[in-house]
Design a protein around this motif. Structure first.
Motif, PDB file in Angstrom:
ATOM      1  N   TRP A  34       0.815  -1.298   0.149  1.00 42.71           N
ATOM      2  CA  TRP A  34       0.030  -0.034  -0.095  1.00 42.71           C
ATOM      3  C   TRP A  34       0.933   1.294   0.078  1.00 42.71           C
ATOM      4  O   TRP A  34       1.368   1.620   0.923  1.00 42.71           O
ATOM      5  N   ILE A  35       0.778   1.880  -1.126  1.00 44.40           N
ATOM      6  CA  ILE A  35       1.468   3.287  -1.285  1.00 44.40           C
ATOM      7  C   ILE A  35       0.551   4.356  -1.028  1.00 44.40           C
ATOM      8  O   ILE A  35      -0.611   4.236  -1.592  1.00 44.40           O
ATOM      9  N   ILE A  36       1.136   5.474  -0.640  1.00 41.70           N
ATOM     10  CA  ILE A  36       0.630   6.898  -0.772  1.00 41.70           C
ATOM     11  C   ILE A  36       1.219   7.965  -1.422  1.00 41.70           C
ATOM     12  O   ILE A  36       2.490   7.941  -1.047  1.00 41.70           O
ATOM     13  N   LEU A  37       0.567   8.591  -2.375  1.00 43.21           N
ATOM     14  CA  LEU A  37       1.110   9.569  -3.098  1.00 43.21           C
ATOM     15  C   LEU A  37       0.539  10.853  -2.539  1.00 43.21           C
ATOM     16  O   LEU A  37      -0.529  10.940  -2.263  1.00 43.21           O
ATOM     17  N   ILE A  38       1.559  11.881  -2.002  1.00 47.59           N
ATOM     18  CA  ILE A  38       0.976  13.082  -1.487  1.00 47.59           C
ATOM     19  C   ILE A  38       1.592  14.102  -1.972  1.00 47.59           C
ATOM     20  O   ILE A  38       2.896  14.412  -2.140  1.00 47.59           O
ATOM     21  N   PRO A  39       0.850  14.892  -2.951  1.00 43.65           N
ATOM     22  CA  PRO A  39       1.472  15.866  -3.818  1.00 43.65           C
ATOM     23  C   PRO A  39       1.977  17.256  -2.765  1.00 43.65           C
ATOM     24  O   PRO A  39       1.445  17.490  -1.618  1.00 43.65           O
ATOM     25  N   LYS A  40       3.178  17.555  -3.083  1.00 42.04           N
ATOM     26  CA  LYS A  40       3.945  18.644  -2.219  1.00 42.04           C
ATOM     27  C   LYS A  40       3.459  19.938  -2.578  1.00 42.04           C
ATOM     28  O   LYS A  40       4.240  20.840  -3.005  1.00 42.04           O
ATOM     29  N   VAL A  83      -9.483   9.574  -1.366  1.00 45.28           N
ATOM     30  CA  VAL A  83     -10.705   9.603  -0.197  1.00 45.28           C
ATOM     31  C   VAL A  83     -10.680  10.877   0.492  1.00 45.28           C
ATOM     32  O   VAL A  83     -11.314  11.812   0.318  1.00 45.28           O
ATOM     33  N   GLY A  84      -9.684  10.870   1.581  1.00 42.27           N
ATOM     34  CA  GLY A  84      -9.505  12.112   2.213  1.00 42.27           C
ATOM     35  C   GLY A  84     -10.439  12.301   3.374  1.00 42.27           C
ATOM     36  O   GLY A  84     -10.782  13.620   3.552  1.00 42.27           O
ATOM     37  N   ASN A  85     -11.292  11.678   3.947  1.00 40.92           N
ATOM     38  CA  ASN A  85     -12.358  11.601   4.738  1.00 40.92           C
ATOM     39  C   ASN A  85     -11.644  12.045   6.408  1.00 40.92           C
ATOM     40  O   ASN A  85     -12.074  12.760   7.010  1.00 40.92           O
ATOM     41  N   ILE A  86     -10.448  11.156   6.572  1.00 35.49           N
ATOM     42  CA  ILE A  86      -9.896  11.393   7.839  1.00 35.49           C
ATOM     43  C   ILE A  86      -8.765  12.346   7.758  1.00 35.49           C
ATOM     44  O   ILE A  86      -8.706  13.240   8.770  1.00 35.49           O
ATOM     45  N   HIS A  93      -4.228   6.906  -2.654  1.00 34.54           N
ATOM     46  CA  HIS A  93      -3.881   5.408  -1.959  1.00 34.54           C
ATOM     47  C   HIS A  93      -3.640   4.432  -3.364  1.00 34.54           C
ATOM     48  O   HIS A  93      -4.436   4.458  -4.086  1.00 34.54           O
ATOM     49  N   ILE A  94      -2.577   3.883  -3.507  1.00 34.17           N
ATOM     50  CA  ILE A  94      -2.313   2.724  -4.374  1.00 34.17           C
ATOM     51  C   ILE A  94      -2.036   1.335  -3.825  1.00 34.17           C
ATOM     52  O   ILE A  94      -1.120   1.456  -3.065  1.00 34.17           O
ATOM     53  N   ILE A  95      -3.250   0.645  -3.739  1.00 35.64           N
ATOM     54  CA  ILE A  95      -2.950  -0.693  -2.996  1.00 35.64           C
ATOM     55  C   ILE A  95      -3.036  -2.039  -4.100  1.00 35.64           C
ATOM     56  O   ILE A  95      -4.015  -2.042  -4.691  1.00 35.64           O
TER      57      ILE A  95
END
Length: 133
Positions: A34-40, A83-86, A93-95
């Motif tokens: 499970w990888i997460i990409l977070i734009p800077k 998603v971004g609810n929490i 997310h790339i799972i």
């Protein structure tokens, strides 16, 4: 103002690599690759908040990371989710999913996560970093 990552990501994930737009992190759940990409970019909560150049770059980086994940984890199926609810900070997310994983065919969020052991965490981070080279 320098880019900052939400504290929840710092507690629940581990740095892998920096791409042109995104910081790439491994979510600490050994049940799924499970990888997460977070734009800077600061104060961005949705893809539509990005300028058009960054929107295009985000899609390119999602596809690039997706190809690495499919090849590295030999998976027939990826879940790519925003998603971004929490945590409202924009992240993708790339799972890697398998028909025999613990929540198939349901969402990964329906089962309790399991953190990596120290040894397994080091191994998977190294494996993923090598795939980006």
């Amino acid at each position: 103002m320098p880019f900052t990552i939400d504290k929840k990501f710092l507690k629940s994930s581990h740095h892998i690599i920096e791409l042109k737009l995104c910081s790439i992190r491994l979510h600490d759940n050994s049940k799924f690759p499970w990888i997460i990409l977070i734009p800077k970019r600061n104060k961005i909560t949705d893809m539509s908040d990005l300028n058009s150049k960054d929107q295009i770059l985000l899609i390119k980086e999602i596809v690039y990371v997706s190809k690495i994940m499919r090849k590295l984890f030999k998976t027939p199926k990826l879940n790519v989710e925003k998603v971004g609810n929490i945590v409202p900070q924009l992240h993708i997310h790339i799972i890697a999913r398998y028909k025999k994983d613990s929540s198939w065919p349901l969402s990964v969020w329906v089962v309790k996560g399991k953190c990596y052991t120290v040894k397994a965490l080091k191994e998977v981070i190294n494996k993923i970093r090598m795939a980006f080279k």
